[in-house]
Scaffold this active site. Structure first.
Site, short mmCIF file in Angstrom:
data_model
loop_
_atom_site.label_atom_id
_atom_site.label_comp_id
_atom_site.label_asym_id
_atom_site.label_seq_id
_atom_site.Cartn_x
_atom_site.Cartn_y
_atom_site.Cartn_z
NE ARG A 1 -1.01 16.56 -1.19
CZ ARG A 1 -1.63 17.36 -2.02
NH1 ARG A 1 -1.21 18.58 -2.22
NH2 ARG A 1 -2.70 16.92 -2.64
CB THR B 1 -1.43 6.03 -7.79
OG1 THR B 1 -1.45 4.68 -8.26
CG2 THR B 1 -0.10 6.30 -7.09
CG ASP C 1 -12.60 11.16 0.09
OD1 ASP C 1 -11.67 11.55 0.80
OD2 ASP C 1 -12.43 10.63 -1.02
CG HIS D 1 -8.65 11.28 -2.40
ND1 HIS D 1 -9.49 10.87 -1.40
CD2 HIS D 1 -7.55 10.50 -2.30
CE1 HIS D 1 -8.93 9.88 -0.73
NE2 HIS D 1 -7.75 9.64 -1.26
P1 NAD Z 1 2.06 -0.20 -1.90
O1 NAD Z 1 3.40 0.40 -1.70
O2 NAD Z 1 1.62 -1.34 -1.04
O3 NAD Z 1 1.91 -0.67 -3.42
C1 NAD Z 1 2.44 0.04 -4.49
C2 NAD Z 1 2.84 -0.98 -5.53
O4 NAD Z 1 3.27 -0.27 -6.70
C3 NAD Z 1 4.02 -1.87 -5.09
O5 NAD Z 1 3.64 -3.23 -5.22
C4 NAD Z 1 5.14 -1.48 -6.05
O6 NAD Z 1 6.00 -2.56 -6.38
C5 NAD Z 1 4.36 -1.00 -7.26
N1 NAD Z 1 5.12 -0.11 -8.15
C6 NAD Z 1 5.91 0.92 -7.80
N2 NAD Z 1 6.45 1.46 -8.92
C7 NAD Z 1 5.98 0.76 -9.98
C8 NAD Z 1 6.17 0.83 -11.37
N3 NAD Z 1 6.97 1.75 -11.92
N4 NAD Z 1 5.53 -0.06 -12.14
C9 NAD Z 1 4.73 -1.00 -11.61
N5 NAD Z 1 4.50 -1.12 -10.28
C10 NAD Z 1 5.13 -0.25 -9.48
O7 NAD Z 1 1.02 1.00 -1.77
P2 NAD Z 1 -0.56 0.87 -1.52
O8 NAD Z 1 -0.84 0.97 -0.05
O9 NAD Z 1 -1.11 -0.27 -2.31
O10 NAD Z 1 -1.06 2.24 -2.16
C11 NAD Z 1 -1.01 2.45 -3.55
C12 NAD Z 1 -1.47 3.85 -3.89
O11 NAD Z 1 -2.86 3.97 -3.61
C13 NAD Z 1 -0.78 4.94 -3.05
O12 NAD Z 1 -0.50 6.03 -3.89
C14 NAD Z 1 -1.84 5.32 -2.04
O13 NAD Z 1 -1.70 6.65 -1.59
C15 NAD Z 1 -3.08 5.16 -2.90
N6 NAD Z 1 -4.35 5.10 -2.17
C16 NAD Z 1 -5.37 5.77 -2.74
C17 NAD Z 1 -6.59 5.81 -2.13
C18 NAD Z 1 -7.70 6.58 -2.80
O14 NAD Z 1 -8.76 6.82 -2.21
N7 NAD Z 1 -7.53 6.98 -4.03
C19 NAD Z 1 -6.79 5.14 -0.92
C20 NAD Z 1 -5.73 4.43 -0.38
C21 NAD Z 1 -4.49 4.42 -1.01
#
Ligand code: NAD
Length: 316
Positions: A90, A121, A150, A177
């Site tokens: 992590r 994120t 949540d 979270h």
């Molecule tokens: P994903 O991999 O589908 O999407 C991530 C995107 O970020 C990709 O399109 C990638 O190209 C882009 N990316 C990576 N580095 C980058 C940069 N330097 N500049 C611009 N874009 C960049 O992932 P996802 O399933 O969409 O999840 C995204 C985030 O959301 C994860 O960290 C996940 O853990 C989080 N998430 C949070 C919650 C919450 O409750 N807060 C819930 C679900 C997911």
């Protein structure tokens, strides 16, 4: 020139594109710019979403853009980042995403952006803190999605258990979270009636049912990821709810990752708490009168976050 609402979305992966789709369907912003390291994905999403405009409730201008487009944005939503790879801890992920965020936030601020940041994120509490540090914006204008999802999961499961519309269930999940989050049972109610009173009137009620509801909330992401690899619709709708509260100046109470500067006896941390959200960002943190057990769990959650953040932020 007439001022219109502009949302800039950084990251059009599962969460980001679901957010864009939900935003468009609710007609909440006049402009939506999509930015991603994977330019083809952002461009393809912009094309695809534009083709839905004839069916949307209001006009939205959508395009695939660059960080310069953030200069006129009211809100920048960040869902970009790396996900945990097999064998990675992590802490590895925290370090990797903090570095990615430094680059992203510097480019956004270089555009002249002077609005509100909304971060989703993971680890969201730590990355929201990172955005606050890297942007130099006032703490009120940097918000994390915190425990909004949540809390939604909690309200849904309680509504299902007591057979009452989830929108009439008022109960919060606070803290990180993640694994150390906690339910605030002492202030949970349905239509002004304590959950404990609803329990008394439920024939097949067992105290462990409520414990199981919380465990299912806390572990929901694991259960969904096991089945479909990622979670995105719930958080996307939560982000749209927050966007609406901000752009429409709603003063809505939502559980977000907010900066604590003494509230709940804690300082220098972003963590999930109920807060009043409006056009200025976080108007105020709502300080619930927690019982002794809840206070102890909340403090533990803060400590776990601080322990993870310490080694990362000492480098910046
Ligand atoms: P994903 O991999 O589908 O999407 C991530 C995107 O970020 C990709 O399109 C990638 O190209 C882009 N990316 C990576 N580095 C980058 C940069 N330097 N500049 C611009 N874009 C960049 O992932 P996802 O399933 O969409 O999840 C995204 C985030 O959301 C994860 O960290 C996940 O853990 C989080 N998430 C949070 C919650 C919450 O409750 N807060 C819930 C679900 C997911």
């Amino acid at each position: 020139m007439v001022k219109v609402n502009r949302v800039a979305l950084i990251g059009t992966g599962f969460v980001g594109s679901s957010y864009a789709f939900a935003l468009l369907n609710q007609g909440i912003t006049e402009e939506l710019v999509l930015i991603d390291l994977n330019e083809a994905k952002a461009e393809g999403d912009a094309m695809d979403l534009n083709h839905g405009l004839p069916f949307s409730p209001s006009r939205t201008k959508i395009w695939y853009g660059s960080y310069n487009d953030c200069s006129q944005a009211d809100l920048v939503v960040i869902t970009a980042g790396a996900s945990q790879k097999p064998g990675e801890t992590r802490l590895d992920l925290v370090e990797k995403n903090t570095k990615i965020f430094k680059g992203i936030v510097e480019q956004i601020m270089a555009s002249g952006f002077d609005g509100i940041f909304l971060v989703a994120t993971n680890p969201v509490d730590i990355l929201t803190y990172a955005v606050w540090k890297f942007s130099g914006l006032p703490k009120e204008r940097v918000i994390g999605s915190g425990t909004i999802l949540d809390t939604a999961r909690f309200r849904f499961l309680l509504g299902e258990y007591f057979d009452v519309d989830t929108r009439n269930v008022h109960a919060y999940i606070i803290g990180e979270h993640g694994d150390t989050e906690l339910p605030v049972w002492s202030h949970a109610d349905i239509a002004g009636t304590k959950i404990s009173d609803w329990s008394k009137n439920k024939q097949d009620y067992k105290p462990e049912d409520l414990d199981n509801i919380f465990v299912n909330v806390r572990d929901a992401a694991y259960h969904i990821i096991e089945r479909k690899g990622a979670t995105y619709y719930g958080i996307a709708m939560g982000l749209v709810r927050l966007t609406k509260a901000i752009l429409q100046d709603e003063n809505s109470v939502l559980t977000v990752s907010a900066y604590l500067g003494g509230e709940y006896g804690q300082k220098d941390i972003y963590i999930g708490v109920p807060a009043v959200v409006n056009h200025s960002g976080i108007r105020q943190v709502v300080e619930l009168d927690l019982n002794v057990e809840e206070k102890q769990k909340f403090t533990n959650s803060v400590n776990v976050l601080k322990q993870t953040m310490g080694p990362v932020f000492s480098k910046y």
